[in-house]
Design a protein around this motif. Structure first.
Motif, short mmCIF file in Angstrom:
data_model
loop_
_atom_site.label_atom_id
_atom_site.label_comp_id
_atom_site.label_asym_id
_atom_site.label_seq_id
_atom_site.Cartn_x
_atom_site.Cartn_y
_atom_site.Cartn_z
N PRO A 155 0.88 -1.33 0.03
CA PRO A 155 0.01 -0.04 0.12
C PRO A 155 0.78 1.18 -0.06
O PRO A 155 0.39 2.25 -0.49
CB PRO A 155 -0.78 -0.10 1.30
N LEU A 156 1.98 1.35 0.71
CA LEU A 156 2.86 2.43 0.74
C LEU A 156 3.59 2.73 -0.68
O LEU A 156 3.46 3.86 -1.05
CB LEU A 156 4.07 2.26 1.65
N PHE A 157 3.93 1.52 -1.34
CA PHE A 157 4.48 1.60 -2.82
C PHE A 157 3.25 2.21 -3.60
O PHE A 157 3.65 3.03 -4.48
CB PHE A 157 4.99 0.52 -3.36
N GLU A 158 2.09 1.82 -3.53
CA GLU A 158 1.00 2.29 -4.40
C GLU A 158 0.86 3.74 -4.23
O GLU A 158 0.90 4.53 -5.01
CB GLU A 158 -0.34 1.37 -4.17
N LYS A 159 0.81 4.06 -2.93
CA LYS A 159 0.64 5.77 -2.46
C LYS A 159 1.80 6.44 -3.22
O LYS A 159 1.46 7.40 -3.68
CB LYS A 159 0.64 5.98 -0.90
N ILE A 160 2.87 5.94 -3.04
CA ILE A 160 4.14 6.70 -3.84
C ILE A 160 4.13 6.96 -5.20
O ILE A 160 4.39 8.03 -5.67
CB ILE A 160 5.54 6.16 -3.17
N ALA A 161 3.66 5.62 -5.74
CA ALA A 161 3.30 5.58 -7.06
C ALA A 161 2.29 6.75 -7.65
O ALA A 161 2.54 7.46 -8.57
CB ALA A 161 3.20 4.42 -7.65
N GLU A 162 1.20 6.82 -7.01
CA GLU A 162 0.00 7.43 -7.15
C GLU A 162 0.42 8.93 -7.00
O GLU A 162 0.22 9.87 -7.80
CB GLU A 162 -1.23 7.27 -6.22
N THR A 163 1.30 9.43 -6.14
CA THR A 163 1.79 10.69 -5.70
C THR A 163 2.81 11.19 -6.91
O THR A 163 2.55 12.32 -7.30
CB THR A 163 2.59 10.73 -4.30
N ALA A 164 3.45 10.37 -7.38
CA ALA A 164 4.38 10.36 -8.38
C ALA A 164 3.83 10.85 -9.48
O ALA A 164 4.13 11.64 -10.56
CB ALA A 164 5.45 9.40 -8.59
N VAL A 165 2.81 10.19 -9.87
CA VAL A 165 1.86 10.36 -11.28
C VAL A 165 1.30 11.61 -11.08
O VAL A 165 1.09 12.20 -12.18
CB VAL A 165 0.90 9.01 -11.47
N ASN A 166 0.84 12.13 -9.90
CA ASN A 166 0.13 13.35 -9.75
C ASN A 166 1.14 14.33 -9.82
O ASN A 166 0.76 15.33 -10.73
CB ASN A 166 -0.66 13.31 -8.36
N LEU A 167 2.28 14.21 -9.48
CA LEU A 167 3.33 15.44 -9.52
C LEU A 167 3.77 15.55 -10.81
O LEU A 167 3.89 16.63 -11.60
CB LEU A 167 4.58 15.02 -8.60
#
Length: 129
Positions: free
Chosen positions: A114-126
């Motif tokens: 779940p942490l990796f998913e959140k980091i990937a989601e944040t990176a895509v949003n940035l």
């Protein structure tokens, strides 16, 4: 109990286990595991105030408690897996110890998804994707 007490328990158990190993290998292993459990329980009891402070720090940052929960579970898994692997090595089961370490590592990766998913989601949003 402090570090001096923990070290005393460890040294006494190691000396007694070494003496037992000559005549009764199985009792030496049981003594080693029992001493390890006593030491782990003492460590966990003394870690409770630190966990409260970590929780306070996380509350001050405004992050969700999911992150601290993942952190604490990961620490617990790593300690438990290492203790089990060391106990297996004490019993002469090196292959089983290696598999226990692998199981701990895989459990940590699964727990961290779940942490990796959140980091990937944040990176895509940035990036703006």
């Amino acid at each position: 109990m402090n570090i001096v007490g923990i070290a005393g328990v460890a040294v006494c158990a190691a000396v007694i286990a070494a003496m037992l190993r000559r005549y009764h290998q199985e009792y030496a292993v049981l003594l080693s595991i029992a001493a390890g459990v006593v030491i782990l329980l003492e460590i966990f009891a003394s870690v409770a105030p630190a966990m409260h402070q970590i929780q306070t720090l996380f509350s001050a940052t405004g992050l969700t408690t999911d992150y601290i929960l993942i952190l604490l579970k990961t620490l617990g898994i790593s300690f438990l897996a290492q203790f089990a692997a060391d106990s297996c090595r004490d019993a002469g089961e090196n292959a089983l110890a290696s598999k226990m370490e692998l199981a701990g590592k895989i459990s940590i990766v699964i727990l961290s998804l779940p942490l990796f998913e959140k980091i990937a989601e944040t990176a895509v949003n940035l990036i703006g994707g």
